[in-house]
Design a protein around this motif. Structure first.
Motif, mmCIF file in Angstrom:
data_model
loop_
_atom_site.group_PDB
_atom_site.id
_atom_site.type_symbol
_atom_site.label_atom_id
_atom_site.label_comp_id
_atom_site.label_asym_id
_atom_site.label_seq_id
_atom_site.Cartn_x
_atom_site.Cartn_y
_atom_site.Cartn_z
ATOM 1 N N GLY A 244 -2.078 -0.449 11.889
ATOM 2 C CA GLY A 244 -2.395 -1.760 11.347
ATOM 3 C C GLY A 244 -1.127 -2.458 10.879
ATOM 4 O O GLY A 244 -0.153 -1.801 10.506
ATOM 5 N N LEU B 194 0.540 -5.502 8.391
ATOM 6 C CA LEU B 194 0.422 -6.429 7.263
ATOM 7 C C LEU B 194 1.723 -7.201 7.109
ATOM 8 O O LEU B 194 2.809 -6.628 7.208
ATOM 9 N N THR C 42 -6.659 1.809 5.288
ATOM 10 C CA THR C 42 -7.129 0.424 5.231
ATOM 11 C C THR C 42 -6.097 -0.470 4.559
ATOM 12 O O THR C 42 -5.283 -0.003 3.738
ATOM 13 N N ALA C 43 -6.164 -1.746 4.878
ATOM 14 C CA ALA C 43 -5.281 -2.720 4.231
ATOM 15 C C ALA C 43 -5.541 -2.752 2.729
ATOM 16 O O ALA C 43 -4.605 -2.884 1.925
ATOM 17 N N TYR D 163 -2.731 -2.512 -0.240
ATOM 18 C CA TYR D 163 -2.524 -3.575 -1.234
ATOM 19 C C TYR D 163 -2.757 -3.073 -2.664
ATOM 20 O O TYR D 163 -2.015 -3.417 -3.585
ATOM 21 N N LYS E 171 -0.774 -12.510 0.250
ATOM 22 C CA LYS E 171 -1.144 -12.049 1.580
ATOM 23 C C LYS E 171 -0.941 -13.153 2.616
ATOM 24 O O LYS E 171 -1.241 -14.318 2.365
ATOM 25 N N GLU F 46 -0.605 -12.202 6.734
ATOM 26 C CA GLU F 46 -1.194 -11.835 8.021
ATOM 27 C C GLU F 46 -1.686 -10.389 7.988
ATOM 28 O O GLU F 46 -1.105 -9.549 7.310
ATOM 29 N N HIS F 47 -2.747 -10.146 8.758
ATOM 30 C CA HIS F 47 -3.270 -8.784 8.882
ATOM 31 C C HIS F 47 -3.791 -8.587 10.291
ATOM 32 O O HIS F 47 -4.603 -9.378 10.784
ATOM 33 N N LYS F 48 -3.326 -7.555 10.958
ATOM 34 C CA LYS F 48 -3.865 -7.158 12.252
ATOM 35 C C LYS F 48 -4.418 -5.742 12.103
ATOM 36 O O LYS F 48 -3.703 -4.817 11.718
ATOM 37 N N GLU F 49 -5.698 -5.603 12.399
ATOM 38 C CA GLU F 49 -6.364 -4.308 12.278
ATOM 39 C C GLU F 49 -5.733 -3.283 13.224
ATOM 40 O O GLU F 49 -5.186 -3.639 14.270
#
Length: 481
Positions: free
Chosen positions: A186, A188, A365-366, A370, A386, A388-391
């Motif tokens: 993932g 972040l 997990t994000a 965090y 926050k 950007e987030h890509k799983e």
């Protein structure tokens, strides 16, 4: 049809492939100002148009999706197989041996930004389609090379494609390493920010003006997903003291992380050099931001917000890239350790900000990342913003897509490799069923996002042949491996 026959056809187009890659590399396709028809800047749009023109000249069908993406296609049928590439690049950085956008050919290599990431593989994929068409292999699926335009800075182009075009049932992305990659961590991107009140303080601690030098500001880094190779600070105060500290530090440091000090009209300019690398592999670089912050924190600075920010940086981050002191040192048995990269810094008397790029394990997990960070930064006057987030991506090793790609790769190379996991993020995670596959062979230098990026000409040709073979197996009953 044997694989050797396919290779022979690819080699027939050797000079055409080199010419095509040189044309694409000549565009400085770093994301720029959005304009009508050029959502990510004129250079990116021009590079996309060039790629489509090259493909049309080869007799392939093309389409431009309003500058957000392009498509190059062959075959017939209801189902669609995708090959996911991108034409945008990260900034060149500094200290190249060759001009980064002139595609210099030397030592059987082509040097330039994007040769490996990802214009070279895009050329390989396009010529793979040309070879298959020339062989007149009957395909059960249509095959489409999808050319994205802002993979390096947000995936907006591929998102537009998904919303406005046909989504392939299966796909692979030649934007990493061989063999097949069944898991991607993932991703972040976030800022760590400290904002000061009108007096320049974010704490009750008064400034101690007895230091030898005062830190005025700091700035460095060009992109979150690059290890910065340069960072600069401006200071004022006792120049002789600062010069002595710089010379002392350089005596203990290798040349690639040297410090440079210059006297200006009003300020002293301190430049920290480092070694660029891809943000997913910070261990391959030397982060100029982190080395500069370590040096600054060791100085006798005026004790104010900026000096305390330096101290916080070294307490929470320092030279570590695993997130140990900042509360996010996570690990799993599929993709390994979390990695932590500070890609950019901008700090002055009013506000200090770090842009961080994290690659976290596929089983985590994000939210957990965090939570760990926020618990650690609370006492340092820092706020997490926050962005950007890509799983994570995970495809089982036994999935037919992975098995087919692995069979092709192992048959061609004679290896007995297994699928792998990486920290890099590719377009594969943007599609329902996709994995990364190539272009870098085991033992080859990983220079994506680094200076002197290159692709070996023979590797470019071999990539194209492997892609063609994989396409044939995935889109028909043909076995070329």
């Amino acid at each position: 049809m044997e694989f050797a026959d396919l290779e022979e056809i690819i080699h027939k187009y050797r000079e055409d492939m080199i010419s095509a890659l040189k044309k694409l590399v000549s565009y400085e396709s770093v994301e720029g100002e959005s304009q009508p028809g050029s959502p990510f800047g004129e250079e990116v749009a021009a590079c996309l148009e060039e790629a489509l023109n090259i493909s049309e000249d080869l007799g392939l069908e093309t389409k431009n999706y309003e500058g957000y993406a392009g498509a190059v296609e062959i075959g017939e049928g209801e189902d669609l197989l995708g090959i996911l590439c991108h034409l945008d690049v990260v900034p060149a950085g500094s200290d190249w041996s060759y001009p980064p956008f002139e595609a210099i050919e030397a030592d059987d290599r082509i040097y330039g930004r994007g040769t490996l990431d990802n214009k070279g593989p895009a050329v390989g994929a396009i010529f793979a389609l040309k070879a298959l068409k020339e062989l007149d292999i009957e395909l059960d699926k249509r095959v489409r090379v999808i050319l994205g335009t802002n993979e390096e800075s947000g995936f907006a182009g591929i998102k537009y494609y998904r919303e406005n075009a046909e989504i392939p049932e299966l796909a692979f992305s030649p934007d990493a390493v061989f063999p097949a990659i069944h898991a991607e961590k993932g991703i972040l991107i976030f800022d760590l920010v400290s904002e000061y009140d009108n007096r320049g303080n974010n704490s009750s601690k008064a400034a101690d003006l007895s230091g030898e030098v005062k830190l005025v500001d700091i700035e460095g880094g060009e992109a979150p997903n690059m290890v910065p190779d340069r960072c600069r600070a401006r200071l004022k105060g006792d120049f002789d003291y600062l010069l002595q500290e710089v010379e002392s530090a350089n005596e203990c440091r290798p040349e690639d992380i040297r410090l440079e000090l210059n006297r200006g009209d009003e300020y002293f300019h301190l430049i920290q050099y480092g070694v660029a690398a891809h943000g997913s592999k910070p261990q391959d670089g030397k982060n100029a931001v982190s080395y500069l912050m370590a040096f600054l924190d060791a100085l006798n600075l005026v004790n104010d917000n900026l000096s305390r920010f330096c101290s916080s940086y070294n307490e929470l981050i320092g030279l570590d890239y695993l997130g140990k002191n900042i509360g996010c040192a996570l690990k799993d048995d599929v993709s390994g350790n979390l990695v932590f990269n500070v890609g950019k810094i901008k700090a002055d008397d009013n506000r200090s900000s770090l842009t961080v790029n994290i690659r976290y394990p596929v089983k985590e997990t994000a939210e957990k990342v965090y939570e760990g960070i926020e618990n650690k930064i609370a006492d340092h006057g820092l706020k997490l913003v926050k962005k950007e987030h890509k799983e994570p991506l995970f495809v089982d090793k036994d999935d037919p897509l992975v098995e087919t790609l692995m069979r092709v790769y192992n048959n061609i190379t004679g290896e007995e490799a297994e699928p792998i996991a990486i920290g890099g993020g590719t377009y594969a995670r943007s599609m329902p069923k996709a994995v990364a596959f190539g272009p870098l062979f085991p033992g080859e230098s990983e220079l994506a996002h680094q200076k002197d990026e290159f692709i070996k000409i023979e590797s470019l040709l071999k990539n194209a042949a492997i892609y063609a073979c994989a396409i044939a197996e995935l889109a028909s009953d043909t076995k070329l491996g």
